[in-house]
Design a protein around this motif. Structure first.
Motif, PDB file in Angstrom:
ATOM      1  N   ARG A  36       0.862  -1.172   0.000  1.00 32.71           N
ATOM      2  CA  ARG A  36       0.000   0.000   0.000  1.00 32.71           C
ATOM      3  C   ARG A  36       0.898   1.222   0.000  1.00 32.71           C
ATOM      4  O   ARG A  36       1.724   1.395   0.897  1.00 32.71           O
ATOM      5  CB  ARG A  36      -0.897   0.006   1.231  1.00 32.71           C
ATOM      6  N   LEU A  37       0.741   2.054  -1.013  1.00 33.18           N
ATOM      7  CA  LEU A  37       1.485   3.307  -1.092  1.00 33.18           C
ATOM      8  C   LEU A  37       0.508   4.433  -0.790  1.00 33.18           C
ATOM      9  O   LEU A  37      -0.519   4.555  -1.441  1.00 33.18           O
ATOM     10  CB  LEU A  37       2.048   3.516  -2.504  1.00 33.18           C
ATOM     11  N   GLN A  38       0.817   5.224   0.222  1.00 31.63           N
ATOM     12  CA  GLN A  38       0.027   6.408   0.511  1.00 31.63           C
ATOM     13  C   GLN A  38       0.900   7.609   0.177  1.00 31.63           C
ATOM     14  O   GLN A  38       1.955   7.784   0.772  1.00 31.63           O
ATOM     15  CB  GLN A  38      -0.380   6.458   1.979  1.00 31.63           C
ATOM     16  N   MET A  39       0.442   8.386  -0.797  1.00 29.21           N
ATOM     17  CA  MET A  39       1.246   9.518  -1.241  1.00 29.21           C
ATOM     18  C   MET A  39       0.526  10.821  -0.902  1.00 29.21           C
ATOM     19  O   MET A  39      -0.685  10.916  -1.015  1.00 29.21           O
ATOM     20  CB  MET A  39       1.489   9.414  -2.742  1.00 29.21           C
ATOM     21  N   ARG A  40       1.322  11.781  -0.470  1.00 30.01           N
ATOM     22  CA  ARG A  40       0.800  13.103  -0.149  1.00 30.01           C
ATOM     23  C   ARG A  40       1.731  14.149  -0.755  1.00 30.01           C
ATOM     24  O   ARG A  40       2.941  13.966  -0.757  1.00 30.01           O
ATOM     25  CB  ARG A  40       0.755  13.316   1.363  1.00 30.01           C
ATOM     26  N   SER A  42       3.935  17.208  -0.610  1.00 28.41           N
ATOM     27  CA  SER A  42       4.682  17.799   0.493  1.00 28.41           C
ATOM     28  C   SER A  42       5.959  18.446  -0.035  1.00 28.41           C
ATOM     29  O   SER A  42       6.465  18.070  -1.082  1.00 28.41           O
ATOM     30  CB  SER A  42       5.040  16.710   1.509  1.00 28.41           C
ATOM     31  N   ASP A  43       6.464  19.403   0.707  1.00 27.98           N
ATOM     32  CA  ASP A  43       7.742  20.020   0.362  1.00 27.98           C
ATOM     33  C   ASP A  43       8.906  19.155   0.836  1.00 27.98           C
ATOM     34  O   ASP A  43      10.051  19.388   0.455  1.00 27.98           O
ATOM     35  CB  ASP A  43       7.849  21.409   1.002  1.00 27.98           C
ATOM     36  N   VAL A  44       8.622  18.173   1.693  1.00 28.22           N
ATOM     37  CA  VAL A  44       9.645  17.313   2.276  1.00 28.22           C
ATOM     38  C   VAL A  44       9.510  15.907   1.699  1.00 28.22           C
ATOM     39  O   VAL A  44       8.413  15.355   1.633  1.00 28.22           O
ATOM     40  CB  VAL A  44       9.487  17.251   3.819  1.00 28.22           C
ATOM     41  N   THR A  45      10.625  15.336   1.281  1.00 27.91           N
ATOM     42  CA  THR A  45      10.624  13.962   0.795  1.00 27.91           C
ATOM     43  C   THR A  45      10.849  13.034   1.976  1.00 27.91           C
ATOM     44  O   THR A  45      11.883  13.108   2.642  1.00 27.91           O
ATOM     45  CB  THR A  45      11.747  13.756  -0.253  1.00 27.91           C
ATOM     46  N   SER A  46       9.856  12.192   2.252  1.00 23.49           N
ATOM     47  CA  SER A  46       9.982  11.244   3.353  1.00 23.49           C
ATOM     48  C   SER A  46       9.067  10.057   3.113  1.00 23.49           C
ATOM     49  O   SER A  46       8.136  10.122   2.306  1.00 23.49           O
ATOM     50  CB  SER A  46       9.634  11.909   4.690  1.00 23.49           C
ATOM     51  N   ALA A  47       9.342   8.969   3.823  1.00 21.66           N
ATOM     52  CA  ALA A  47       8.523   7.765   3.717  1.00 21.66           C
ATOM     53  C   ALA A  47       8.671   6.969   5.003  1.00 21.66           C
ATOM     54  O   ALA A  47       9.653   7.109   5.727  1.00 21.66           O
ATOM     55  CB  ALA A  47       8.967   6.922   2.526  1.00 21.66           C
ATOM     56  N   THR A  48       7.683   6.132   5.262  1.00 23.61           N
ATOM     57  CA  THR A  48       7.740   5.180   6.367  1.00 23.61           C
ATOM     58  C   THR A  48       7.383   3.818   5.803  1.00 23.61           C
ATOM     59  O   THR A  48       6.375   3.681   5.117  1.00 23.61           O
ATOM     60  CB  THR A  48       6.741   5.548   7.485  1.00 23.61           C
ATOM     61  N   VAL A  49       8.221   2.833   6.075  1.00 18.01           N
ATOM     62  CA  VAL A  49       7.953   1.456   5.654  1.00 18.01           C
ATOM     63  C   VAL A  49       7.534   0.692   6.894  1.00 18.01           C
ATOM     64  O   VAL A  49       8.266   0.644   7.882  1.00 18.01           O
ATOM     65  CB  VAL A  49       9.204   0.803   5.024  1.00 18.01           C
TER      66      VAL A  49
END
Length: 92
Positions: A36-40, A42-49
Motif C-alpha cells: 500500500r502506497l500512501q502519497m501526499r 509535500s515540500d519534504v521527501t519522506s517515507a515510512t515502511v
C-alpha cells in the motif's frame, strides 16, 4: 488505485512509475506481498515502511520496527521495502 494482473505483467513497474519509488523486483516476494502506497503532496521527501497485519489494530507492528526514510537515506527505501516483504513471508 488497485493494480492486479498476471505474473510479470508490469504491476510493480506501473506502481514504481506512478509513485517514483523503486519497488523491489524479487519474483518470490513481489508477487506474494501486497503493498500500500500512501502519497501526499509535500515540500519534504519522506517515507515510512511498516508492516500492518489485517487482524491486528494499526500500530501493532509484530516484530517489524517501522523504517523512516528521508532524503538523506532515500536510497535505502527499496531495501527497507524488501525487508518488510521478507518479514511478511517468514511470519505467515
Amino acid at each position: 488505485i488497485a493494480v492486479m494482473g498476471d505474473t510479470s505483467s508490469g504491476k510493480s513497474s506501473l506502481l514504481s512509475m506512478i509513485s517514483m519509488v523503486e519497488l523491489p523486483s524479487n519474483d518470490k516476494l513481489t508477487t506474494r506481498c501486497p503493498i500500500r502506497l500512501q502519497m501526499r503532496k509535500s515540500d519534504v521527501t519522506s517515507a515510512t515502511v511498516k508492516v500492518i497485519w489485517k487482524d491486528l489494530p494499526e500500530g501493532s507492528y509484530v516484530d517489524f520496527v517501522p523504517k523512516e526514510v528521508t532524503e538523506a537515506n532515500w536510497d535505502d527505501l527499496t531495501s527497507f521495502i524488501s525487508e518488510a516483504q521478507t518479514h511478511i513471508v517468514t511470519k505467515q
